[in-house]
Design an enzyme around this catalytic site. Structure first.
Site, PDB file in Angstrom:
ATOM      1  N   HIS A 123      -3.309  -0.652 -10.128  1.00 14.15           N
ATOM      2  CA  HIS A 123      -4.163  -0.360  -8.973  1.00 14.15           C
ATOM      3  C   HIS A 123      -5.377  -1.280  -9.009  1.00 14.15           C
ATOM      4  O   HIS A 123      -5.870  -1.636 -10.078  1.00 14.15           O
ATOM      5  CB  HIS A 123      -4.586   1.111  -8.986  1.00 14.15           C
ATOM      6  CG  HIS A 123      -3.454   2.036  -8.706  1.00 14.15           C
ATOM      7  ND1 HIS A 123      -3.217   3.182  -9.410  1.00 14.15           N
ATOM      8  CD2 HIS A 123      -2.468   1.960  -7.763  1.00 14.15           C
ATOM      9  CE1 HIS A 123      -2.139   3.781  -8.923  1.00 14.15           C
ATOM     10  NE2 HIS A 123      -1.663   3.057  -7.925  1.00 14.15           N
ATOM     11  N   THR A 169       4.123   1.798   1.418  1.00 14.72           N
ATOM     12  CA  THR A 169       4.325   2.478   0.134  1.00 14.72           C
ATOM     13  C   THR A 169       5.291   1.653  -0.722  1.00 14.72           C
ATOM     14  O   THR A 169       5.037   1.425  -1.910  1.00 14.72           O
ATOM     15  CB  THR A 169       4.845   3.908   0.349  1.00 14.72           C
ATOM     16  OG1 THR A 169       3.882   4.622   1.136  1.00 14.72           O
ATOM     17  CG2 THR A 169       5.029   4.638  -0.969  1.00 14.72           C
ATOM     18  N   GLU A 180       4.605   0.020  -4.312  1.00 16.34           N
ATOM     19  CA  GLU A 180       5.432   0.371  -5.480  1.00 16.34           C
ATOM     20  C   GLU A 180       6.126  -0.862  -6.061  1.00 16.34           C
ATOM     21  O   GLU A 180       6.267  -0.976  -7.283  1.00 16.34           O
ATOM     22  CB  GLU A 180       6.460   1.443  -5.128  1.00 16.34           C
ATOM     23  CG  GLU A 180       5.888   2.760  -4.600  1.00 16.34           C
ATOM     24  CD  GLU A 180       4.817   3.397  -5.448  1.00 16.34           C
ATOM     25  OE1 GLU A 180       4.746   3.102  -6.662  1.00 16.34           O
ATOM     26  OE2 GLU A 180       4.027   4.183  -4.906  1.00 16.34           O
ATOM     27  N   VAL A 212      -6.474  -8.723 -13.309  1.00 16.34           N
ATOM     28  CA  VAL A 212      -6.344  -9.813 -12.341  1.00 16.34           C
ATOM     29  C   VAL A 212      -7.750 -10.318 -12.056  1.00 16.34           C
ATOM     30  O   VAL A 212      -8.633  -9.549 -11.678  1.00 16.34           O
ATOM     31  CB  VAL A 212      -5.669  -9.323 -11.033  1.00 16.34           C
ATOM     32  CG1 VAL A 212      -5.686 -10.410  -9.976  1.00 16.34           C
ATOM     33  CG2 VAL A 212      -4.244  -8.853 -11.306  1.00 16.34           C
ATOM     34  N   LEU A 266       3.435   9.712  -2.660  1.00 25.34           N
ATOM     35  CA  LEU A 266       4.295   9.153  -1.612  1.00 25.34           C
ATOM     36  C   LEU A 266       5.494   8.478  -2.255  1.00 25.34           C
ATOM     37  O   LEU A 266       6.592   8.464  -1.708  1.00 25.34           O
ATOM     38  CB  LEU A 266       3.518   8.127  -0.781  1.00 25.34           C
ATOM     39  CG  LEU A 266       2.120   8.527  -0.283  1.00 25.34           C
ATOM     40  CD1 LEU A 266       1.438   7.344   0.385  1.00 25.34           C
ATOM     41  CD2 LEU A 266       2.222   9.699   0.670  1.00 25.34           C
TER      42      LEU A 266
HETATM   43  N1  ARG Z   1       0.087   7.006  -4.095  1.00 21.41           N
HETATM   44  C1  ARG Z   1       1.165   6.111  -4.297  1.00 21.41           C
HETATM   45  C2  ARG Z   1       1.090   5.464  -5.662  1.00 21.41           C
HETATM   46  O1  ARG Z   1       0.074   5.336  -6.277  1.00 21.41           O
HETATM   47  C3  ARG Z   1       1.334   5.078  -3.204  1.00 21.41           C
HETATM   48  C4  ARG Z   1       0.194   4.750  -2.325  1.00 21.41           C
HETATM   49  C5  ARG Z   1       0.675   3.857  -1.222  1.00 21.41           C
HETATM   50  N2  ARG Z   1      -0.273   3.686  -0.172  1.00 21.41           N
HETATM   51  C6  ARG Z   1       0.073   3.526   1.116  1.00 21.41           C
HETATM   52  N3  ARG Z   1      -0.831   3.309   2.033  1.00 21.41           N
HETATM   53  N4  ARG Z   1       1.307   3.602   1.502  1.00 21.41           N
HETATM   54  O2  ARG Z   1       2.088   5.024  -6.177  1.00 21.41           O
HETATM   55 ZN    ZN Z   2       0.188   3.160  -7.184  1.00 19.89          ZN
HETATM   56 CA    CA Z   3      -9.919  -7.645 -11.075  1.00 19.75          CA
END
Ligand code: ARG
Ligand code: ZN
Ligand code: CA
Length: 241
Positions: free
Chosen positions: A163, A150, A154, A176, A113
């Site tokens: 993540h 998104t 980001e 964290v 995305l």
């Molecule tokens: N897949 C993307 C990444 O890891 C963004 C995920 C964003 N999630 C959302 N629900 N908009 O960078």
């Molecule tokens: Zn990400």
């Molecule tokens: Ca953690």
């Protein structure tokens, strides 16, 4: 740290058709969402479960749109190789990355995305990239990624967040302390509680992979990690006047 940090934004819209040439209204809807999510004024914050309520953080960062640059292109898809960040390859050059968050809005294809550059890397490619239909909440947007999260996710990466599951199994960390270890990403809209690694996942965190309406918090530990990049000697110190 008691201070609010202000970050000016440059948006580069690189489009191949009228849909992708998103409106100023759509851009504004995204800036509004960033401002809500980074000040804990997002309306869905009341959905945070009791267990995580004491951890939900006001990051105290606000964003202001300084400039929109529009570039028409023959190219229909850009991928994730940074070519949109250079006018020499038909994109749009970064603007003052030492003081501005650059956001490129262009069709990157099915791969993701959006994507982000972590702090401390090449200034010429610094910023985040998002496909137009996942940017903002009004106009050319596509459910279930039509609530501007998104960009929230980001910008989290751009401020050094990993993540929430650490991109690995239970032993892999996101660096964290207050985000519980998770075994893998969550998708869709999981119902709390989701148990993994002997703790409940913080699946509603912006750094998980759930749908836009199912993520609504950063943690205090994530706040500290993000704000550390602006500290003296930190990789984004130059943003502080
Ligand atoms: N897949 C993307 C990444 O890891 C963004 C995920 C964003 N999630 C959302 N629900 N908009 O960078
Ligand atoms: Zn990400
Ligand atoms: Ca953690």
């Amino acid at each position: 740290d008691l201070n609010t940090i202000s970050i000016p934004i440059i948006v580069h819209v690189i489009y191949n058709n009228e849909n992708e040439n998103i409106s100023d209204t759509q851009i504004k809807s995204q800036i509004d969402i960033l401002n809500q999510d980074f000040t804990k004024t997002n309306l869905d914050r009341d959905q945070v479960p009791q267990e995580f309520l004491p951890l939900a953080a006001n990051i105290q960062i606000n964003f202001n749109l300084e400039k929109v640059i529009r570039v028409s292109s023959e190219r229909t898809e850009w991928g994730t190789g940074d070519e949109m960040k250079f006018s020499s390859s038909g994109g749009s050059n970064v603007v003052t990355p030492q003081s501005h968050l650059n956001i490129w809005v262009c069709n990157i294809g099915e791969e993701a995305l959006g994507y982000a550059q972590f702090p401390g890397d090449n200034p010429l490619t610094d910023g985040i990239v998002i496909s137009p239909q996942y940017f903002g909440s009004e106009g050319y947007v596509l459910s279930p990624f039509d609530r501007g999260r998104t960009a929230t996710h980001e910008v989290g990466h751009w401020l050094n967040l990993r993540h929430i599951w650490g991109d690995g199994r239970c032993m892999k960390d996101d660096y964290v302390d207050d985000t519980p270890s998770a075994d893998q990403p969550n998708y869709g809209c999981p119902e709390y509680p989701v148990l993994s690694c002997n703790t409940n996942d913080m699946s509603m965190n912006y750094m998980d992979y759930v749908d836009d309406t199912c993520m609504y918090m950063f943690s205090k530990g994530q706040k500290d990690r993000m704000r550390a990049v602006f500290a003296e000697g930190g990789p984004r110190q130059s943003f502080i006047k």
